[in-house]
Design a protein around this motif. Sequence first.
Motif, PDB file in Angstrom:
ATOM      1  N   ARG A 280      10.603  11.889  -3.385  1.00 56.99           N
ATOM      2  CA  ARG A 280      11.078  10.329  -3.808  1.00 56.99           C
ATOM      3  C   ARG A 280       9.839   9.810  -4.202  1.00 56.99           C
ATOM      4  NH1 ARG A 280      12.227   6.777   1.405  1.00 56.99           N
ATOM      5  NH2 ARG A 280      10.230   7.526   2.039  1.00 56.99           N
ATOM      6  N   GLN A 281      10.288   8.872  -5.108  1.00 57.84           N
ATOM      7  CA  GLN A 281       8.861   8.005  -5.658  1.00 57.84           C
ATOM      8  C   GLN A 281       9.536   6.618  -5.534  1.00 57.84           C
ATOM      9  OE1 GLN A 281       5.871   8.672  -7.250  1.00 57.84           O
ATOM     10  NE2 GLN A 281       5.618   6.577  -6.655  1.00 57.84           N
TER      11      GLN A 281
ATOM     12  N   ARG B 146      -1.975 -12.323  11.182  1.00 57.25           N
ATOM     13  CA  ARG B 146      -1.300 -11.004  11.391  1.00 57.25           C
ATOM     14  C   ARG B 146       0.155 -11.210  10.547  1.00 57.25           C
ATOM     15  NH1 ARG B 146      -2.863  -8.376  15.757  1.00 57.25           N
ATOM     16  NH2 ARG B 146      -4.897  -9.091  16.846  1.00 57.25           N
ATOM     17  N   PHE B 147       0.722 -10.032  10.452  1.00 57.28           N
ATOM     18  CA  PHE B 147       2.103  -9.823   9.930  1.00 57.28           C
ATOM     19  C   PHE B 147       2.701  -8.544  10.174  1.00 57.28           C
ATOM     20  CE2 PHE B 147      -0.522  -8.935   6.134  1.00 57.28           C
ATOM     21  CZ  PHE B 147       0.384  -7.721   5.679  1.00 57.28           C
ATOM     22  N   GLU B 148       3.906  -8.255  10.179  1.00 59.92           N
ATOM     23  CA  GLU B 148       4.601  -6.997  10.588  1.00 59.92           C
ATOM     24  C   GLU B 148       4.676  -6.133   9.037  1.00 59.92           C
ATOM     25  OE1 GLU B 148       8.002  -6.994  12.652  1.00 59.92           O
ATOM     26  OE2 GLU B 148       6.970  -7.919  14.506  1.00 59.92           O
ATOM     27  N   LEU B 149       4.399  -4.950   8.972  1.00 57.85           N
ATOM     28  CA  LEU B 149       4.557  -4.052   7.801  1.00 57.85           C
ATOM     29  C   LEU B 149       5.301  -2.888   8.360  1.00 57.85           C
ATOM     30  CD1 LEU B 149       4.174  -3.796   4.702  1.00 57.85           C
ATOM     31  CD2 LEU B 149       1.838  -2.979   5.030  1.00 57.85           C
ATOM     32  N   PRO B 150       6.505  -2.662   8.145  1.00 58.47           N
ATOM     33  CA  PRO B 150       7.253  -1.454   8.718  1.00 58.47           C
ATOM     34  C   PRO B 150       7.268  -0.423   7.847  1.00 58.47           C
ATOM     35  CG  PRO B 150       8.864  -3.121   8.250  1.00 58.47           C
ATOM     36  CD  PRO B 150       7.370  -3.729   8.042  1.00 58.47           C
ATOM     37  N   ILE B 151       6.241   0.277   7.427  1.00 54.88           N
ATOM     38  CA  ILE B 151       6.220   1.069   6.427  1.00 54.88           C
ATOM     39  C   ILE B 151       5.430   2.219   7.162  1.00 54.88           C
ATOM     40  CG2 ILE B 151       5.197   1.724   4.177  1.00 54.88           C
ATOM     41  CD1 ILE B 151       5.458  -1.310   3.420  1.00 54.88           C
ATOM     42  N   THR B 152       5.773   3.533   6.783  1.00 59.45           N
ATOM     43  CA  THR B 152       5.250   4.749   7.458  1.00 59.45           C
ATOM     44  C   THR B 152       4.039   5.281   6.521  1.00 59.45           C
ATOM     45  OG1 THR B 152       6.817   6.175   6.629  1.00 59.45           O
ATOM     46  CG2 THR B 152       7.171   5.242   8.668  1.00 59.45           C
ATOM     47  N   GLN B 153       3.227   6.036   7.153  1.00 60.69           N
ATOM     48  CA  GLN B 153       2.096   6.893   6.263  1.00 60.69           C
ATOM     49  C   GLN B 153       2.993   7.587   5.305  1.00 60.69           C
ATOM     50  OE1 GLN B 153      -1.274   8.359   7.756  1.00 60.69           O
ATOM     51  NE2 GLN B 153      -1.628   6.866   9.333  1.00 60.69           N
TER      52      GLN B 153
ATOM     53  N   ILE C  91       4.018   5.508   2.496  1.00 56.99           N
ATOM     54  CA  ILE C  91       2.817   5.168   1.490  1.00 56.99           C
ATOM     55  C   ILE C  91       2.571   6.269   0.485  1.00 56.99           C
ATOM     56  CG2 ILE C  91       0.331   5.020   1.601  1.00 56.99           C
ATOM     57  CD1 ILE C  91       1.436   2.276   2.612  1.00 56.99           C
ATOM     58  N   ALA C  92       2.402   7.377   1.238  1.00 56.73           N
ATOM     59  CA  ALA C  92       2.438   8.769   0.473  1.00 56.73           C
ATOM     60  C   ALA C  92       3.756   8.815  -1.118  1.00 56.73           C
ATOM     61  CB  ALA C  92       2.694   9.912   1.134  1.00 56.73           C
ATOM     62  N   ASP C  93       4.795   8.328  -0.566  1.00 54.98           N
ATOM     63  CA  ASP C  93       5.658   8.493  -1.577  1.00 54.98           C
ATOM     64  C   ASP C  93       5.498   7.378  -2.635  1.00 54.98           C
ATOM     65  OD1 ASP C  93       6.991  10.661  -0.175  1.00 54.98           O
ATOM     66  OD2 ASP C  93       8.504   9.450   0.651  1.00 54.98           O
TER      67      ASP C  93
ATOM     68  N   ILE D 187      -0.869  14.209   3.924  1.00 52.62           N
ATOM     69  CA  ILE D 187      -2.028  14.535   4.244  1.00 52.62           C
ATOM     70  C   ILE D 187      -3.334  13.802   3.377  1.00 52.62           C
ATOM     71  CG2 ILE D 187      -4.057  16.548   4.542  1.00 52.62           C
ATOM     72  CD1 ILE D 187      -1.797  18.276   5.074  1.00 52.62           C
ATOM     73  N   HIS D 188      -2.980  13.606   2.198  1.00 54.14           N
ATOM     74  CA  HIS D 188      -3.983  13.007   1.361  1.00 54.14           C
ATOM     75  C   HIS D 188      -3.966  11.475   1.574  1.00 54.14           C
ATOM     76  CE1 HIS D 188      -5.671  12.722  -2.955  1.00 54.14           C
ATOM     77  NE2 HIS D 188      -6.724  12.103  -2.195  1.00 54.14           N
ATOM     78  N   ALA D 189      -2.702  10.842   2.002  1.00 51.99           N
ATOM     79  CA  ALA D 189      -2.540   9.648   2.489  1.00 51.99           C
ATOM     80  C   ALA D 189      -3.427   9.108   3.483  1.00 51.99           C
ATOM     81  CB  ALA D 189      -1.069   9.151   2.239  1.00 51.99           C
TER      82      ALA D 189
END
Length: 252
Positions: A68-69, A171-178, A181-183, A190-192
Amino acid sequence: MPSRLIRKLEAFVPLTEAEKTLVSDVERNVRTVAPKTDLITEGDSPENVLLIVEGFACRYKITSEGQRQIMAYLVPGDFCDLHIFILKEMDHSISTLSACKVVEIPRKRVLEMLKTPALATALWSATLVDEATLREWLVNIGTREAPQRIGHLLCELLLRLHVVGLVSEGRFELPITQAEIADTMGLSAIHANRSIQVLREADLITLARGHVVILDFKRLAAFSGFNPNYLHLRNQAEAGIGAIPQNAAISF
């Protein structure tokens, strides 16, 4: 309180009360969508324009190898491609990242808004900024090292959320996983993770209890080569870097 969409559009062009009412009218009939749900998929024939009212979504493609990109993040006040109904079929997919509230706007209503000069200017501006943001993401991925890529993304999202009123006392919410972020950054998980550690060790951010805290926004912007000019905000003095608190905490 003005809607997120009105706040975003007024970052480009001031709107009259009548124009704000017209915008508010299209934000009715909100539906809730669960996280990790496709709103529209590649190959579909779009009919309506989707507006994110609450939550986070993304544009993405899946390669033939199944990777996925992510090509864009959609935050409250963002359209999922304003002129999507012109396409015969989708060339990418749009999915929720968190639980979202979404409105489907019929083609007729979009065309009605485009008949109003100020709204037409604001809506065209929003579309042009989407294109400018994609160009900036290409530069980010193509020329910057991984820690700078991630730092640049955090700066951008902080500013975009600030514009639509979703930053309170830094402050704010950012519901994004690592993994997401990698995708987005074209990295392995691991690099992320290692890149985020670089930002932490440079005292640009901290990681604690599921939160990223930007310790010094101006320094992170300088480290990442972040310039908000591609967001083309009407009042850079109010909405630019200088308006962002030095300490900004982000749920992550």
